[in-house]
Structure formats: structure tokens, C-alpha cells
Design an enzyme around this catalytic site. Structure first.
Site, PDB file in Angstrom:
ATOM      1  N   LYS A  80       0.839  -1.202   0.000  1.00  0.00           N
ATOM      2  CA  LYS A  80       0.000   0.000   0.000  1.00  0.00           C
ATOM      3  C   LYS A  80       0.874   1.253   0.000  1.00  0.00           C
ATOM      4  CE  LYS A  80      -3.879   1.872   2.732  1.00  0.00           C
ATOM      5  NZ  LYS A  80      -4.705   1.613   3.940  1.00  0.00           N
ATOM      6  N   SER A 155      -9.679   1.245   3.066  1.00  0.00           N
ATOM      7  CA  SER A 155      -8.878   2.093   2.198  1.00  0.00           C
ATOM      8  C   SER A 155      -7.801   1.336   1.418  1.00  0.00           C
ATOM      9  CB  SER A 155      -8.199   3.183   3.032  1.00  0.00           C
ATOM     10  OG  SER A 155      -7.276   2.593   3.932  1.00  0.00           O
ATOM     11  N   SER A 179      -9.686  -1.127   7.257  1.00  0.00           N
ATOM     12  CA  SER A 179      -9.151  -0.916   5.906  1.00  0.00           C
ATOM     13  C   SER A 179      -8.431  -2.101   5.280  1.00  0.00           C
ATOM     14  CB  SER A 179      -8.221   0.297   5.895  1.00  0.00           C
ATOM     15  OG  SER A 179      -8.975   1.478   5.933  1.00  0.00           O
TER      16      SER A 179
END
Lengths: 491, 97
Positions: A80, A155, A179
Site C-alpha cells: 500500500k 482504504s 481498511s
């Protein structure tokens, strides 16, 4: 699509370490699939193909020289974009860090690379990890490989989409209120948020420091255990990391966890979920019973207050953490007449709508006259929520709860309604507030879309969770899922 | 839960954020509705309940003060939007009388 890309990581890794498949060859196959599918899915903010190829070749040479291969030797992985990578652009999905190139790597990145994993690139996410759909990325939304008109969750949506689509074998995300678990549920993956403090956060660009934790994405429980084993453990560079030994999760996986008592909280289902998810969840409870686990009713009476509590605490912490983005030392600078003018212009232009909304809410909750009524009150309610879990874990060994109240929603469906978007994390947030470990794994496919079951444990019960999850996965056959039809992913 | 335009402006000032009047009005209304929802927490009696600021049982983690290599000045300044030599360049912070 080359069928190798659909094989579990734990089957590919021995082939790579024995040299039956070269790292370079696998990397070429991965990058080829990535270039075919990326135009549809948009998992990546930054691709690092050239360096990945060079690193793969270097690994092959080291193996040829007799060097012992690491536990993730030659495996293409994705991370990420809120994890700092030395020399590789790290944006957090934000314009304010659009050109930021970190001078150091996060500890989890170093551990991945020491373990032999090769980074394909940096994955898309909601700006500063604030969101539940990856639509808050300042650059572009990511698509769900199961249905390109739907969100992958967020996310960490890019990390989830990369693994679900076969671009990467494993990936890292971060989980503050759900997330990792929520996108894992939407994309048919295992997503593990470990105990707060289990994994170092050095080099994770902070959102809400009392909640943030790095987590793992994999297509099956064994791969998930392998990845967690590599990244978990004490780090002197993170004063909130726990100095506790890391059990060999993957080797303990098939151990019999015994006749576990699994708690089921009726008060959670009352918070609202679709009939399909509720039906699937009751089937999952039957499966757990069939495995010899006892399902016991428990009460977590303050869960109803978790969402408001989280949305007072997390934005308050974010408003302080994001004060560092001031246009002085790194990131975007919008010139101004005075220093204050520069700050306001830079932050006004550099942050997106959701980030600004949360900074405003957090600043409000901390401002003079409101701090006690909002922030302090929320911290007290957080204590009540933690106590609920402590009491429950006096009676049961694990808690089972759906990961998400629904399957993946459509792009655009909730972007103009912040509260509706926040509700997507209804079942993950209470666990985050208590800092507990929780694994989401597929429990069913409804209307062609996967949905996840969370297995939640007490502090540092990662091994117990993985053992129960492995048995559940064997019983349901819901692992290494392939989003149909794979052809639709290609341009 | 009432949030006035003055409140919203004050918070934006504290947070060092600039908004157009239209943006601020949208945000003001959203804050009003979200804060009304979040103020549910006030229903609970929390008298005598200690606040949770973190979930770990750790207090004041200390380490030995040992010198070790750190980033070079060049590495630190590489991302600077504006620099002069080995310094970050910023607008004047003291206004002339």
C-alpha cells in the site's frame, strides 16, 4: 492468464527456492499480466517493473551461488502506498505527497525484502487511508476484480484488487478501522489485522496512531500466515511495538485448536446488515458447529456506540498527525505572502475533500469548549467497548461476526453521503477500538460477490485465529477464489 | 448540534485550511449532521470511567541514548519544496513593524 499466477504462494515458493521456476521467469509472467489488466483494475499508483525484474534476476544469481533462500524468496508482492519505500515514490493517495520519494523504508518493507519478496509497486488507497472504497484516492478509483462496476473496498483497495486479480501473490495494507478486513471481504480474500503493536509501524505514514496497524492480504489462510510471520515482531524503531515472541504461525496452522468456544453477538446483527449477509453468516456458524466448535451467545452492549466513538477519536488523532504536511520540508508547497498564508494555501489545495472533512471534525472535537464533550467522552466510551470484549473473552475463545454489512457496493453509490460510507465499517470498528486481532476470510458468495467472516481473538491470539480459520476454509472450500470471468480483467 | 459559519471558519483557521465560501458551507452542513450523529455518545453515563488513549499496557518506553548513523543532510533535503544551501527556505516569519 498463466495458471501459475492462480497457484497459492505456498505452492509457488518451494518451486522458486528449488529453482524449478526462476524468479525472473515468474516476475516476467506477473508483469505481463499486470500490464494486461492494470488498465481495467487500476490497483497501482506506482509500478516498479524494471527494478522488480532486476531484483528477481539478482535473487536467481544468489540462489545459484548457494545462498539460502528467504521465506518469500522471489515472490511478487504489492504494498500500500502509505508505507515508505526508499527511493520509490510514496503518495498516500494524496496530491500533497504526489512527488514524495522517501529517504528510508518502513520496517515491514525491509522485512519483506530481507525475506526475498519482490515489490511490484505501490498500491492505490483512499487518501491517507481515509475511506472505505478507494474512491477517495486523489488519482483514480480502483475497480473490484469481481465486478468492475463495484468498489474493491478501502482504504487498502489497491492491495486487495492486486491479489484478487492475480497481479500479486500477497500484499500489505493498513487497517485503522477496517481498511484491510473490509476490502478482503469485498474481494474474496483473507485479510488479517493483527493485534495492535504486533507489527511495526515505523515508516507507516500515520493516520490515527492509537488504531493504525499493518495487515496482510492473501488468497488463503496458509499464505496469510506465511506473510504475517515475516512482518510480525518487535521493532526498537516503533515504541508501540510489542516485545513478544512471534509464534511460527504457518507451522502451527494445522494444529488442533481444541474444542473452541466461539461467541456470537446478537447485538451486532441488530446494527443492520443485508438479509443475504445474515443468511450467509448463519450458514458459517453452522459450519463452525460442524467443526466441533461450540457457538455461544455473548453480549457486546456498547458496540452500537463504536462508530461515533471511532469518528471522534480517529479524526482527532488525524488532525494532529496531518499537521506535519505544511509545505515546508517535503511535499506540495503553494506559495503564500506569509507563513500562515502558505500553510493554508498548501493544505487547502493539497488535501482532498474527505481528508479535510476529517481534519475539521477532529479539530472541532479537540477545540476549546468541546474537547470534554466529544474527545474525552469518546475515549471513555472506548474503555466501555474494550471492557465488553474483555468480559466476552472470559467466556469464549473467539468471536465470529460478518466483516461487512453488505457485499461490495457500486462506484459512486456512497461518495456523496459520508455517513453511509462510514457505515461500511460498522462491524470492523469496534474491534479496532479494542486493539484486537481479527481475520476476515470468505464465508460465501452472494449474487456473484464474495463476503467475509471475521474471526476475532483476544490480544496476541493470532495463532488460534489462524488455526480456526484454516479449518473453516478446509470445510467450505472457499480459498484461492477466482473472480469470474478472468477474461473481463484484460483490456 | 449547531455549527455556525463563524464556528466553521474558526476551526478552519485552527486547522490551517483554506476553503472557498461554497466549500465551507457544504462542510459546515456536513459537520452539523455528522456531529449530531456522533453526539449519541453523550447518552452514556461515563462517570468515573477512565479514558482509553491507547490499548497497550506500555508506559514511557525508554531506550539507551546511543549515537548511531542517521540520514545525510542531502537525503533529508531532497524532498524540500524550496531550499538554500543546507536549509529549508520559507517566507519571512517576522513581519516588519
Amino acid at each position: 492468464m498463466n495458471p501459475l499466477l492462480r497457484r497459492p504462494a505456498h505452492e509457488i515458493l518451494p518451486m522458486l527456492s528449488r529453482g524449478e521456476l526462476s524468479c525472473r521467469e515468474l516476475m516476467e509472467i506477473s508483469l505481463d499480466w499486470m500490464s494486461q489488466t492494470e488498465v481495467r483494475i487500476h490497483s497501482f499508483l506506482t509500478q516498479d517493473g524494471e527494478r522488480a525484474l532486476a531484483k528477481a534476476s539478482a535473487l536467481d544469481q544468489r540462489r545459484a551461488k548457494g545462498e539460502m533462500p528467504g521465506p518469500l524468496f522471489g515472490l511478487p508482492v504489492a504494498v500500500k502506498d502509505n508505507l515508505a519505500t526508499k527511493g520509490l515514490r510514496t503518495t498516500c493517495g494524496s496530491r500533497i505527497l504526489e512527488d514524495f520519494v522517501p529517504p528510508y523504508s518502513a520496517t515491514v518493507i525491509e522485512r519483506l525484502e530481507q525475506g526475498g519478496a519482490v515489490l511490484l509497486g505501490k498500491t492505490n488507497c483512499d487518501e491517507f487511508a481515509m475511506g472505505s472504497s478507494t474512491e477517495n484516492s486523489a488519482f483514480f478509483p480502483t475497480r473490484n476484480p469481481w465486478d468492475l462496476e463495484r468498489v474493491p473496498g478501502g482504504s487498502s483497495g489497491g492491495s486487495a484488487a492486486a491479489v484478487a486479480s492475480g497481479q500479486a501473490f500477497l500484499s500489505l495494507g493498513t487497517d485503522t478501522g477496517g481498511s484491510v478486513r473490509q476490502p478482503a471481504s469485498f474481494c474474496g480474500l483473507c485479510g488479517f489485522k493483527p493485534t495492535y503493536g504486533r507489527v511495526s509501524r515505523y515508516g507507516l505514514i500515520a493516520f490515527a496512531s492509537s488504531l493504525d496497524q499493518v495487515g496482510t492480504f492473501a488468497r488463503n489462510v496458509r499464505d496469510c500466515a506465511l506473510l504475517l510471520e515475516v512482518i510480525a515482531g518487535y521493532d526498537p524503531l516503533d515504541s508501540t511495538s510489542l516485545n513478544e515472541p512471534v509464534p511460527p504461525y504457518s507451522r502451527e496452522l494445522e494444529n488442533n485448536p481444541g474444542s473452541l468456544r466461539i461467541g456470537f453477538a446478537g447485538d451486532w446483527l441488530a446494527m443492520g446488515l443485508t438479509p443475504e449477509v445474515e443468511r450467509t453468516f448463519h450458514r458459517a456458524l453452522d459450519t463452525l458447529r460442524g467443526l466441533g466448535f461450540a457457538i455461544e451467545s455473548i453480549s457486546l452492549p456498547h458496540s452500537h456506540y463504536a462508530l461515533p466513538t471511532y469518528y471522534l477519536i480517529a479524526p482527532a488523532e488525524a488532525s494532529a498527525n496531518l499537521a506535519r504536511f505544511d509545505g515546508i520540508r517535503y511535499g506540495l508547497r503553494v506559495p503564500g505572502e506569509s507563513l500562515k498564508d502558505l500553510y493554508q494555501a498548501t493544505r487547502g489545495q493539497g488535501f482532498g475533500a474527505e481528508v479535510k472533512r476529517r481534519i475539521m471534525l477532529g479539530t472541532y472535537a479537540l477545540s476549546a469548549g468541546y474537547r470534554d464533550a466529544f474527545y474525552l467522552k469518546a475515549q471513555q466510551v472506548r474503555t466501555l467497548i474494550r471492557r465488553d470484549f474483555e468480559q466476552a473473552f472470559g467466556v469464549v475463545d473467539l468471536i465470529a461476526v460478518p466483516t461487512t454489512p453488505s457485499t461490495a457496493f457500486r462506484l459512486g453509490e456512497k461518495v456523496n453521503d459520508p455517513l453511509a460510507m462510514y457505515m461500511a465499517d460498522l462491524f470492523t470498528i469496534p474491534i479496532s477500538l479494542a486493539g484486537l486481532p481479527s481475520l476476515s476470510l470468505p464465508m460465501g458468495i452472494e449474487g456473484g460477490l464474495p463476503v467475509g467472516l471475521q474471526l476475532v481473538g483476544p490480544t496476541l491470539a493470532e495463532s488460534r485465529i489462524l488455526q480456526a480459520a484454516w479449518r473453516f476454509q478446509q470445510a467450505t472450500g472457499l480459498h484461492d477464489l477466482v473472480p469470474p470471468p478472468a477474461g473481463a480483467l484484460r483490456a | 448540534m449547531k455549527v455556525t459559519t463563524e464556528d466553521a471558519l474558526h476551526i478552519a483557521q485552527l486547522a490551517r485550511l483554506r476553503f472557498s465560501p461554497e466549500e465551507l458551507e457544504v462542510l459546515r452542513r456536513q459537520m452539523e449532521s455528522l456531529l449530531s450523529h456522533f453526539s449519541q455518545v453523550s447518552e452514556l453515563d461515563t462517570t468515573g470511567i477512565p479514558p482509553t488513549s491507547g490499548v497497550l499496557p506500555l508506559v514511557n518506553v525508554m531506550r539507551e541514548d546511543i549515537a548511531r548513523p542517521s540520514l545525510t543532510v542531502e537525503d533529508v533535503l531532497r524532498n524540500a519544496p524550496d531550499r538554500e544551501g543546507d536549509c529549508f527556505r520559507i517566507p519571512a516569519i517576522l513581519e516588519e513593524e
